[in-house]
Design a protein around this motif. Structure first.
Motif, PDB file in Angstrom:
ATOM      1  N   PHE A  15       0.818  -1.204   0.000  1.00 45.38           N
ATOM      2  CA  PHE A  15       0.000   0.000   0.000  1.00 45.38           C
ATOM      3  C   PHE A  15       0.854   1.257   0.000  1.00 45.38           C
ATOM      4  N   GLU A  16       1.938   1.270   0.764  1.00 46.55           N
ATOM      5  CA  GLU A  16       2.806   2.451   0.837  1.00 46.55           C
ATOM      6  C   GLU A  16       3.450   2.743  -0.513  1.00 46.55           C
ATOM      7  N   ASN A  17       3.831   1.697  -1.226  1.00 45.11           N
ATOM      8  CA  ASN A  17       4.445   1.870  -2.542  1.00 45.11           C
ATOM      9  C   ASN A  17       3.438   2.445  -3.537  1.00 45.11           C
ATOM     10  N   ILE A  18       2.201   1.972  -3.467  1.00 40.15           N
ATOM     11  CA  ILE A  18       1.158   2.489  -4.355  1.00 40.15           C
ATOM     12  C   ILE A  18       0.909   3.957  -4.056  1.00 40.15           C
ATOM     13  N   GLU A  19       0.794   4.302  -2.767  1.00 37.26           N
ATOM     14  CA  GLU A  19       0.588   5.703  -2.382  1.00 37.26           C
ATOM     15  C   GLU A  19       1.719   6.588  -2.878  1.00 37.26           C
ATOM     16  N   ARG A  20       2.949   6.118  -2.687  1.00 37.74           N
ATOM     17  CA  ARG A  20       4.108   6.913  -3.095  1.00 37.74           C
ATOM     18  C   ARG A  20       4.092   7.158  -4.602  1.00 37.74           C
ATOM     19  N   ARG A  21       3.770   6.132  -5.393  1.00 36.98           N
ATOM     20  CA  ARG A  21       3.729   6.301  -6.840  1.00 36.98           C
ATOM     21  C   ARG A  21       2.604   7.232  -7.271  1.00 36.98           C
ATOM     22  N   LEU A  22       1.465   7.178  -6.572  1.00 33.94           N
ATOM     23  CA  LEU A  22       0.360   8.076  -6.886  1.00 33.94           C
ATOM     24  C   LEU A  22       0.726   9.523  -6.565  1.00 33.94           C
ATOM     25  N   VAL A  23       1.384   9.736  -5.440  1.00 38.34           N
ATOM     26  CA  VAL A  23       1.804  11.086  -5.052  1.00 38.34           C
ATOM     27  C   VAL A  23       2.837  11.615  -6.039  1.00 38.34           C
ATOM     28  N   GLU A  24       3.778  10.768  -6.436  1.00 43.13           N
ATOM     29  CA  GLU A  24       4.784  11.189  -7.412  1.00 43.13           C
ATOM     30  C   GLU A  24       4.134  11.556  -8.752  1.00 43.13           C
ATOM     31  N   ALA A  25       3.123  10.789  -9.164  1.00 42.71           N
ATOM     32  CA  ALA A  25       2.423  11.100 -10.414  1.00 42.71           C
ATOM     33  C   ALA A  25       1.688  12.430 -10.304  1.00 42.71           C
ATOM     34  N   LEU A  26       1.113  12.709  -9.144  1.00 45.13           N
ATOM     35  CA  LEU A  26       0.423  13.986  -8.940  1.00 45.13           C
ATOM     36  C   LEU A  26       1.397  15.159  -9.005  1.00 45.13           C
ATOM     37  N   ILE A  27       2.562  15.002  -8.394  1.00 45.58           N
ATOM     38  CA  ILE A  27       3.567  16.065  -8.413  1.00 45.58           C
ATOM     39  C   ILE A  27       4.097  16.274  -9.832  1.00 45.58           C
ATOM     40  N   VAL A  28       4.336  15.199 -10.563  1.00 42.40           N
ATOM     41  CA  VAL A  28       4.802  15.316 -11.953  1.00 42.40           C
ATOM     42  C   VAL A  28       3.742  16.007 -12.805  1.00 42.40           C
ATOM     43  N   LEU A  29       2.476  15.702 -12.558  1.00 40.28           N
ATOM     44  CA  LEU A  29       1.402  16.369 -13.279  1.00 40.28           C
ATOM     45  C   LEU A  29       1.429  17.875 -13.026  1.00 40.28           C
ATOM     46  N   LEU A  30       1.656  18.271 -11.784  1.00 42.28           N
ATOM     47  CA  LEU A  30       1.714  19.703 -11.464  1.00 42.28           C
ATOM     48  C   LEU A  30       2.956  20.363 -12.053  1.00 42.28           C
ATOM     49  N   LEU A  31       4.079  19.658 -12.030  1.00 34.58           N
ATOM     50  CA  LEU A  31       5.306  20.227 -12.583  1.00 34.58           C
ATOM     51  C   LEU A  31       5.218  20.434 -14.093  1.00 34.58           C
ATOM     52  N   ASN A  32       4.494  19.561 -14.772  1.00 37.18           N
ATOM     53  CA  ASN A  32       4.378  19.643 -16.227  1.00 37.18           C
ATOM     54  C   ASN A  32       3.161  20.432 -16.695  1.00 37.18           C
ATOM     55  N   ALA A  33       2.428  21.015 -15.758  1.00 34.34           N
ATOM     56  CA  ALA A  33       1.229  21.768 -16.117  1.00 34.34           C
ATOM     57  C   ALA A  33       1.613  23.006 -16.914  1.00 34.34           C
TER      58      ALA A  33
END
Length: 104
Positions: free
Chosen positions: A3-21
């Protein structure tokens, strides 16, 4: 997958989405966040993404609006003047830490 790995990957994807906005507003659905994190249409990952986005909206990092009048899915809105956007642009690692602390 843990579960922690899934959360971490989801958070990283959210941050990458914001950085590339490129615009001033980003809208996110749980299914699109799970796909960006590399989980495809894995149902458990989509549910975890929905919980993550709902928790962030409870802490007022994201705004919520229904995707359509008939659909039960939600679209989460993040604007350029929101706190999470500003933190992610200035220091992405700190933004990840803040989100993961909120989730635990």
């Amino acid at each position: 997958m843990k579960f922690e790995n899934i959360e971490r990957r989801l958070v990283e994807a959210l941050i990458v989405l914001l950085l590339n906005a490129r615009g001033k507003v980003v809208s996110i659905k749980a299914t699109s966040l799970a796909k960006m994190a590399g989980f495809g249409s894995n149902h458990s990952a989509i549910l975890k993404a929905a919980r993550l986005l709902r928790k962030l909206s409870m802490y007022k990092f994201l705004k919520t609006e229904p995707s359509s009048k008939r659909s039960k899915t939600y679209r989460y809105i993040l604007r350029i003047d929101d706190e999470l956007w500003q933190i992610a642009k200035k220091d992405p690692e700190r933004a990840k830490e803040i989100i993961l602390k909120l989730l635990s």
